[in-house]
Motif scaffolding. Structure first.
Motif, PDB file in Angstrom:
ATOM      1  N   ARG B 244       0.871  -1.186  -0.130  1.00 45.67           N
ATOM      2  CA  ARG B 244      -0.084   0.038  -0.102  1.00 45.67           C
ATOM      3  C   ARG B 244       0.892   1.300  -0.077  1.00 45.67           C
ATOM      4  O   ARG B 244       0.162   2.462   0.141  1.00 45.67           O
ATOM      5  N   LEU B 245       1.980   1.076   0.001  1.00 48.47           N
ATOM      6  CA  LEU B 245       3.035   2.156   0.036  1.00 48.47           C
ATOM      7  C   LEU B 245       3.577   2.942  -1.086  1.00 48.47           C
ATOM      8  O   LEU B 245       3.938   3.933  -1.290  1.00 48.47           O
ATOM      9  N   ALA B 246       2.986   2.260  -2.420  1.00 48.00           N
ATOM     10  CA  ALA B 246       3.403   2.583  -3.668  1.00 48.00           C
ATOM     11  C   ALA B 246       3.212   3.981  -3.862  1.00 48.00           C
ATOM     12  O   ALA B 246       4.343   4.846  -4.346  1.00 48.00           O
ATOM     13  N   ALA B 247       2.042   4.720  -3.713  1.00 43.29           N
ATOM     14  CA  ALA B 247       1.728   6.219  -4.148  1.00 43.29           C
ATOM     15  C   ALA B 247       3.013   7.029  -3.260  1.00 43.29           C
ATOM     16  O   ALA B 247       3.299   7.911  -3.661  1.00 43.29           O
ATOM     17  N   GLU B 248       2.835   6.549  -1.848  1.00 40.69           N
ATOM     18  CA  GLU B 248       3.909   7.448  -0.973  1.00 40.69           C
ATOM     19  C   GLU B 248       5.314   7.611  -1.483  1.00 40.69           C
ATOM     20  O   GLU B 248       5.784   8.434  -1.756  1.00 40.69           O
ATOM     21  N   ILE B 249       5.912   6.462  -1.824  1.00 43.35           N
ATOM     22  CA  ILE B 249       7.319   5.999  -2.243  1.00 43.35           C
ATOM     23  C   ILE B 249       7.684   6.515  -3.223  1.00 43.35           C
ATOM     24  O   ILE B 249       8.467   7.473  -3.513  1.00 43.35           O
ATOM     25  N   VAL B 255      13.267   8.197  -6.714  1.00 49.54           N
ATOM     26  CA  VAL B 255      12.607   6.920  -7.147  1.00 49.54           C
ATOM     27  C   VAL B 255      11.881   7.333  -8.307  1.00 49.54           C
ATOM     28  O   VAL B 255      10.924   8.241  -8.553  1.00 49.54           O
ATOM     29  N   ALA B 256      12.282   6.456  -9.173  1.00 50.63           N
ATOM     30  CA  ALA B 256      11.319   6.622 -10.643  1.00 50.63           C
ATOM     31  C   ALA B 256       9.828   5.922 -10.733  1.00 50.63           C
ATOM     32  O   ALA B 256       8.978   6.507 -10.930  1.00 50.63           O
ATOM     33  N   MET B 257       9.767   4.905 -10.265  1.00 52.32           N
ATOM     34  CA  MET B 257       8.442   4.252  -9.849  1.00 52.32           C
ATOM     35  C   MET B 257       8.456   3.359  -8.876  1.00 52.32           C
ATOM     36  O   MET B 257       9.335   2.707  -8.385  1.00 52.32           O
ATOM     37  N   ALA B 258       7.311   3.128  -8.322  1.00 61.09           N
ATOM     38  CA  ALA B 258       7.005   2.107  -7.303  1.00 61.09           C
ATOM     39  C   ALA B 258       5.539   1.355  -7.578  1.00 61.09           C
ATOM     40  O   ALA B 258       4.754   2.004  -7.892  1.00 61.09           O
ATOM     41  N   ALA B 259       5.613   0.116  -7.514  1.00 58.20           N
ATOM     42  CA  ALA B 259       4.378  -0.736  -8.004  1.00 58.20           C
ATOM     43  C   ALA B 259       4.435  -1.847  -7.042  1.00 58.20           C
ATOM     44  O   ALA B 259       5.406  -2.435  -6.542  1.00 58.20           O
TER      45      ALA B 259
END
Lengths: 374, 314
Positions: B244-249, B255-259
């Motif tokens: 659930r942290l993707a948007a925050e990270i 950070v280029a992307m988190a998924a």
């Protein structure tokens, strides 16, 4: 709520309509074209029909008849010829609709009260085009002569007509409409199927995505075209056979000319129509558009070509419009050959026009039909 | 017809391919070289110019700029020769729905002027497993069978190059697996394959890949080469609530992307130190370990980096 749903549909339909301006244009143009054709172009009582006078007598009476006929609204004397048989040649070629032959010694016989013959020959292939004009001719001649039959000759103007008016309805003496219609039907049926079938068959390939596959193979545009056209030629040949057999056995249409020339002309017309259908298919974006274009072509082909209404009854602009239709020329050809016994020499001008149209349409079709997509 | 190039020269060799439709540059200066017998995956987002590029390679479109040779034939002047030696499977099913399976194959056999037509068609039907249904109309086949039939039709003339435009779209996994086995068989026999796809697992079945976005070639090479060239680093985090942290990270610098990946989270960026610093605040409850960036990471990263140059004033 219901109204909202219906409104949603209405807006969607209107939007989709505006995305297809061709269809909307066609819907708006169609009534205009029909108004023009039915309102202005079509005339079942054609006037100013071309007439030749073959003068074999130089008396004052001959000149009076000439003048009187020119004055009727029905006739337009286009040619005065002197050589015997020249009038009939013009009639056969279709240059004139009527020939009035004033015989040798016409003036002398008239003065003597011998009721000389005045021969009126009409091209009656289309009975509708000649009927009214022929009933007007009698009065015109009598009127013309009454001016000249004065003084001692006044007695000639009394009693029975001073001349013996002989009317000869050439090519269709009994005035049977089907003799004119059935050969014309050959032209209409063929142009309808040939143009529409090819136009639809090519756009169908594009619409269904099979064209891309065809083009990715070594097939060349010309090969695709010929391959598509040949099967339809067979259909056309069957249609031709049905109509010609029915013409002969059912409608008893006279067949004065050569069968070979008829077949050759019909084949030429079929190929021209197929090329036209192919050209339309390269313009149409969908089968629906191809259908509309074919329909738009058929309308004048039936109404202006001389099939349904006399060509000579139409105003000049409509006649020019008819001249660019292959159907017009083929109708003249098939009627000329079947009813008037045209030979190759008589048919040549119209055959040449069809060949020209074929070359132009074929070139356009092949050039527009690329071996690439998009 | 030109001679086939020597083995050490690419069979597809195009440079600077450019195609415009209206004011839109759909393919912009694309280079591509594929060696004989290789399977090259052609990847890119929807509308990136993959189909247009394939069409230019097989002679269905003439490029507005650029040049190239396919099997030694010029892509502008020798399109007929190319068409005879290339098989092209369109994205949309393009066989004749109102002809039977056998009739479709027979048609393509005739068009290519093949000898032993009946034999070849029978062989193809046998290979397809359609011998008993050869009289069925092609239009009545299900998606997977249509795709098999289309492939059979475009390899019937034993082309040296096979171009496949999203061949497995909408096909079930079993049929996809069989399809790819078949492609590998063909490549083993010397056929060169250029296949466009959206599926990452399919990309990994290719010898090499080419990635195109907005009409521009952004990456080329083997999967390892493409990943290495991206200079991306990745971290995989596992722990309570990691997904659930993707948007925050993703908002953190570096950070280029988190998924989210199942219950885990996958984070990547151009610099490993910066990446580790970025995830540090969550180090107490999430275990981070170094991971290999995926092709998907690379492609999404490349696509975000590329501007949409495709719309230019006419």
């Amino acid at each position: 709520m219901m109204w909202q749903r219906i409104l949603a549909m209405i807006f969607k339909e209107i939007r989709q309509m505006t995305r297809d301006p061709g269809t909307v244009g066609m819907m708006l143009a169609m009534p205009l074209v029909q108004l023009m054709i039915f309102g202005f172009a079509i005339n079942n009582d054609p006037r100013r029909l071309p007439m030749a006078i073959e003068v074999n007598d130089t008396s004052v009476f001959a000149r009076s008849i000439d003048a009187a006929l020119r004055n009727t609204t029905y006739f337009r004397v286009t040619r005065i010829v002197g050589a015997p048989g020249e009038g009939e040649r013009l009639l056969k070629r279709g240059d004139v609709q009527f020939v009035v032959t004033i015989p040798v010694d016409f003036g002398r016989d008239l003065v003597r009260g011998e009721r000389p013959q005045l021969l009126v020959t009409a091209d009656a292939t289309d009975p509708a085009a000649t009927g009214n004009a022929l009933s007007a001719i009698d009065q015109a001649v009598a009127g013309a002569l009454s001016h000249d039959l004065i003084g001692p000759l006044a007695a000639r103007a009394q009693g029975p007509s001073p001349v013996d008016l002989v009317i000869h309805r050439s090519y269709n003496p009994e005035g049977i409409t089907s003799h004119n219609t059935v050969p014309g039907l050959l032209a209409v049926v063929l142009s309808m199927t040939m143009v529409m079938l090819t136009a639809l068959s090519v756009t169908r390939e594009v619409e269904q995505g099979t064209m891309e596959n065809l083009l990715a193979t070594p097939l060349r545009p010309f090969e695709v075209m010929v391959g598509k056209i040949v099967p339809y030629l067979f259909i056309g040949v069957v249609q031709m056979a049905v109509i010609l057999l029915a013409a002969h056995f059912v409608f008893h249409v006279p067949f004065a000319g050569s069968i070979g020339l008829t077949l050759a002309s019909t084949l030429l017309f079929m190929v021209t129509s197929l090329a036209l259908g192919f050209t339309l298919s390269t313009i149409a974006g969908s089968q629906l558009q191809a259908m509309q274009m074919s329909f738009f072509y058929m309308l004048p082909s039936i109404l202006l070509s001389g099939f349904a209404f006399p060509y000579r009854g139409m105003p000049r602009w409509a006649q020019w419009g008819a001249e660019v239709l292959p159907t017009t020329h083929f109708i003249r050809l098939v009627r000329g050959i079947m009813l008037k016994g045209w030979t190759l020499g008589d048919a040549l001008p119209h055959l040449a026009v069809l060949v020209l149209m074929l070359v132009v349409l074929g070139t356009v079709a092949v050039r527009r039909y690329q071996d690439t997509v998009a | 017809m030109s001679e086939a190039p020597p083995v050490d020269l690419p069979v597809i060799d195009v440079r600077g391919l450019t195609k415009r439709f209206g004011g839109r540059t759909v393919v912009d200066n694309v280079d591509l070289a594929v060696m004989r017998g290789r399977i090259c995956g052609f990847l890119g987002p929807n509308g990136s110019g993959k189909t247009t590029t394939l069409r230019m390679i097989c002679g269905l479109l003439i490029p507005d700029a650029g040049e190239g040779r396919v099997l030694g034939c010029d892509i502008r002047r020798e399109r007929a020769a190319i068409k005879a030696r290339v098989g092209y499977m369109t994205q949309k099913f393009g066989l004749f729905g109102d002809l039977t399976i056998a009739e479709n194959l027979e048609f393509f056999a005739r068009v290519h002027g093949l000898d032993r037509r009946a034999e070849r068609v029978a062989e193809a039907l046998e290979r397809l497993g359609l011998a008993t249904r050869s009289d069925q109309l092609a239009g009545k086949l299900s998606g997977g069978w249509k795709q098999r039939l289309a492939l059979a039709a475009c390899v019937l003339h034993e082309p040296e190059i096979l171009l496949l435009d999203e061949p497995t779209a909408g096909v079930d996994p079993q049929a996809r697996r069989e399809f790819w086995d078949h492609i590998h068989d063909l490549a083993a026999g010397g056929m060169t394959v250029l296949v466009s796809t959206h599926y990452m697992d399919e990309a990994e079945r290719c010898h090499e890949i080419a990635y195109i976005a907005y009409g521009r070639m952004l990456a080329r090479g083997t999967i390892d080469e493409v990943i290495a060239a991206s200079h991306l680093h990745a971290l995989q985090g596992e722990g309570a609530g990691a997904d659930r942290l993707a948007a925050e990270i993703e908002k953190r610098p570096g950070v280029a992307m988190a998924a989210p990946f199942g219950a885990a989270i996958h984070v990547c960026g151009p610099d490993m130190a910066a990446l580790q610093a970025a995830v540090a605040p969550w180090a107490d409850r999430i275990a981070w370990r170094e991971a290999r960036p995926s092709l998907e990471d690379v492609f999404i990263h490349l696509m975000r980096g590329a501007e949409d140059h495709s719309v230019v004033a006419a």
